[in-house]
Design a protein around this motif. Structure first.
Motif, short mmCIF file in Angstrom:
data_model
loop_
_atom_site.label_atom_id
_atom_site.label_comp_id
_atom_site.label_asym_id
_atom_site.label_seq_id
_atom_site.Cartn_x
_atom_site.Cartn_y
_atom_site.Cartn_z
N ARG A 232 0.83 -1.21 0.00
CA ARG A 232 0.00 0.00 0.00
C ARG A 232 0.87 1.26 0.00
N GLU A 233 1.99 1.20 0.68
CA GLU A 233 2.88 2.36 0.79
C GLU A 233 3.89 2.44 -0.35
N GLY A 234 3.79 1.52 -1.31
CA GLY A 234 4.64 1.56 -2.47
C GLY A 234 6.08 1.15 -2.22
N ARG A 235 6.33 0.37 -1.17
CA ARG A 235 7.69 -0.03 -0.85
C ARG A 235 7.87 -1.55 -0.88
N TYR A 236 6.94 -2.25 -1.54
CA TYR A 236 7.08 -3.70 -1.60
C TYR A 236 8.23 -4.10 -2.52
N SER A 237 9.00 -5.08 -2.08
CA SER A 237 9.98 -5.78 -2.89
C SER A 237 10.18 -7.14 -2.24
N GLU A 238 10.88 -8.03 -2.90
CA GLU A 238 11.10 -9.34 -2.31
C GLU A 238 11.89 -9.26 -1.01
N ASN A 239 12.63 -8.17 -0.83
CA ASN A 239 13.40 -8.01 0.41
C ASN A 239 12.51 -7.95 1.65
N VAL A 240 11.26 -7.53 1.45
CA VAL A 240 10.34 -7.41 2.59
C VAL A 240 10.15 -8.76 3.27
N TRP A 241 10.10 -9.83 2.48
CA TRP A 241 9.93 -11.17 3.07
C TRP A 241 11.07 -11.49 4.03
N LYS A 242 12.30 -11.17 3.62
CA LYS A 242 13.45 -11.47 4.46
C LYS A 242 13.49 -10.58 5.70
N GLU A 243 13.05 -9.34 5.52
CA GLU A 243 13.00 -8.43 6.67
C GLU A 243 12.03 -8.95 7.73
N ILE A 244 10.94 -9.55 7.30
CA ILE A 244 9.91 -10.00 8.24
C ILE A 244 10.22 -11.39 8.80
N THR A 245 10.66 -12.30 7.93
CA THR A 245 10.81 -13.70 8.35
C THR A 245 12.26 -14.16 8.49
N GLY A 246 13.18 -13.39 7.92
CA GLY A 246 14.58 -13.82 7.92
C GLY A 246 14.93 -14.72 6.76
N LYS A 247 13.94 -15.01 5.88
CA LYS A 247 14.17 -15.89 4.74
C LYS A 247 13.61 -15.27 3.47
N THR A 248 14.18 -15.67 2.34
CA THR A 248 13.64 -15.20 1.06
C THR A 248 12.30 -15.88 0.80
N VAL A 249 11.51 -15.29 -0.07
CA VAL A 249 10.21 -15.88 -0.40
C VAL A 249 10.41 -17.22 -1.10
N GLN A 250 11.50 -17.34 -1.86
CA GLN A 250 11.77 -18.62 -2.52
C GLN A 250 12.07 -19.72 -1.50
N ASP A 251 12.87 -19.37 -0.48
CA ASP A 251 13.18 -20.35 0.57
C ASP A 251 11.91 -20.73 1.35
N LEU A 252 11.08 -19.74 1.60
CA LEU A 252 9.82 -20.01 2.29
C LEU A 252 8.93 -20.94 1.45
N GLY A 253 8.89 -20.67 0.15
CA GLY A 253 8.09 -21.51 -0.74
C GLY A 253 8.57 -22.94 -0.74
N HIS A 254 9.87 -23.14 -0.74
CA HIS A 254 10.43 -24.49 -0.71
C HIS A 254 10.10 -25.18 0.61
N GLU A 255 10.24 -24.45 1.70
CA GLU A 255 9.93 -25.02 3.02
C GLU A 255 8.45 -25.38 3.13
N TRP A 256 7.61 -24.54 2.55
CA TRP A 256 6.17 -24.81 2.57
C TRP A 256 5.84 -26.09 1.81
N LYS A 257 6.43 -26.27 0.62
CA LYS A 257 6.20 -27.47 -0.16
C LYS A 257 6.63 -28.71 0.62
N GLU A 258 7.75 -28.60 1.33
CA GLU A 258 8.20 -29.74 2.14
C GLU A 258 7.21 -30.06 3.24
N SER A 259 6.62 -29.02 3.83
CA SER A 259 5.65 -29.25 4.90
C SER A 259 4.39 -29.92 4.36
#
Length: 226
Positions: free
Chosen positions: A193-220
């Motif tokens: 909403r504030e126009g500052r989205y990028s893939e880096n936001v995922w790592k800032e929030i979770t400590g992991k890239t969105v790709q790594d999260l996606g892989h971990e999710w598939k494993e789960s």
């Protein structure tokens, strides 16, 4: 002197009671007028009445679930039924266009209206947020908040992709929220909403890239199947 003391005590009691009442009062809901327009499709009147109840209840809930500093939600929303609209529904600003054909064939699909109301609340003004995330957040609000638990999507591990959009991305967002940060969706939405989205936001929030999260999710998902 006694009169002054009595007045002071009375005022103190009134202030204390007012503070208690204020603490117990529910937060004020944002005022919004949601108008369902069936003038071009009077046969949709019954569905519109049903959807109106859900919209009036859920619009302020969606606003509460997707906050950001200084955000002012739309206070007047139009939901228009069009006989010639070919899709399901679409949102532009504070106007939602609905397909008469779709909702005639799916008279219980009130959740689609909740999805579109989420787009109204998202209110992204700047480009940069991928479509899969925009639709994923809207479906997250629908399938993991509005719809019953029994209706939630369950993607298959071998086909699941975090960026598949809609229900699949909604399921990914639900898993990531439960696993890493319960406020993940609200934080992603605020960044968009504030126009500052990028893939880096995922790592800032979770400590992991969105790709790594996606892989971990598939494993789960694969582990659940076993």
């Amino acid at each position: 002197m006694r009169m002054n003391i009595l007045i002071a005590l009375t005022l103190a009691c009134m202030i204390r009671q007012g503070a208690v009442a204020s603490a117990q009062s529910p937060p004020a809901k944002p005022a919004a007028t949601i108008v369902f327009d069936t003038s071009e499709a009077p046969e949709m009147a019954d569905f519109a009445r049903k959807a109106q109840v859900a919209a009036d209840e859920w619009y302020p809930r969606i606003v509460e679930k997707l906050p950001s500093p200084n955000f002012v939600p739309a206070d007047h929303i139009s939901v228009v039924f069009k006989p010639d609209y070919k899709g399901v529904a679409a949102t532009s600003g504070d106007r939602i266009t609905c397909s008469v054909k779709w909702f005639t064939s799916h008279p219980d699909d009130v959740g689609a209206i909740v999805h579109e109301l989420t787009h109204v609340v998202q209110a992204y003004k700047k480009p940069g947020t991928p479509g899969w995330l925009i639709e994923g957040i809207a479906d997250y609000i629908r399938w993991f908040n509005y719809e019953p638990i029994s209706a939630r999507p369950h993607p298959k591990a071998d086909k699941a992709r975090y960026d598949a959009s809609y229900r699949t991305t909604a399921a990914f967002l639900d898993w990531a929220s439960r696993t890493y940060d319960k406020d993940l969706v609200a934080k992603l939405n605020a960044a968009a909403r504030e126009g500052r989205y990028s893939e880096n936001v995922w790592k800032e929030i979770t400590g992991k890239t969105v790709q790594d999260l996606g892989h971990e999710w598939k494993e789960s998902l694969a582990e659940k199947k076993q």
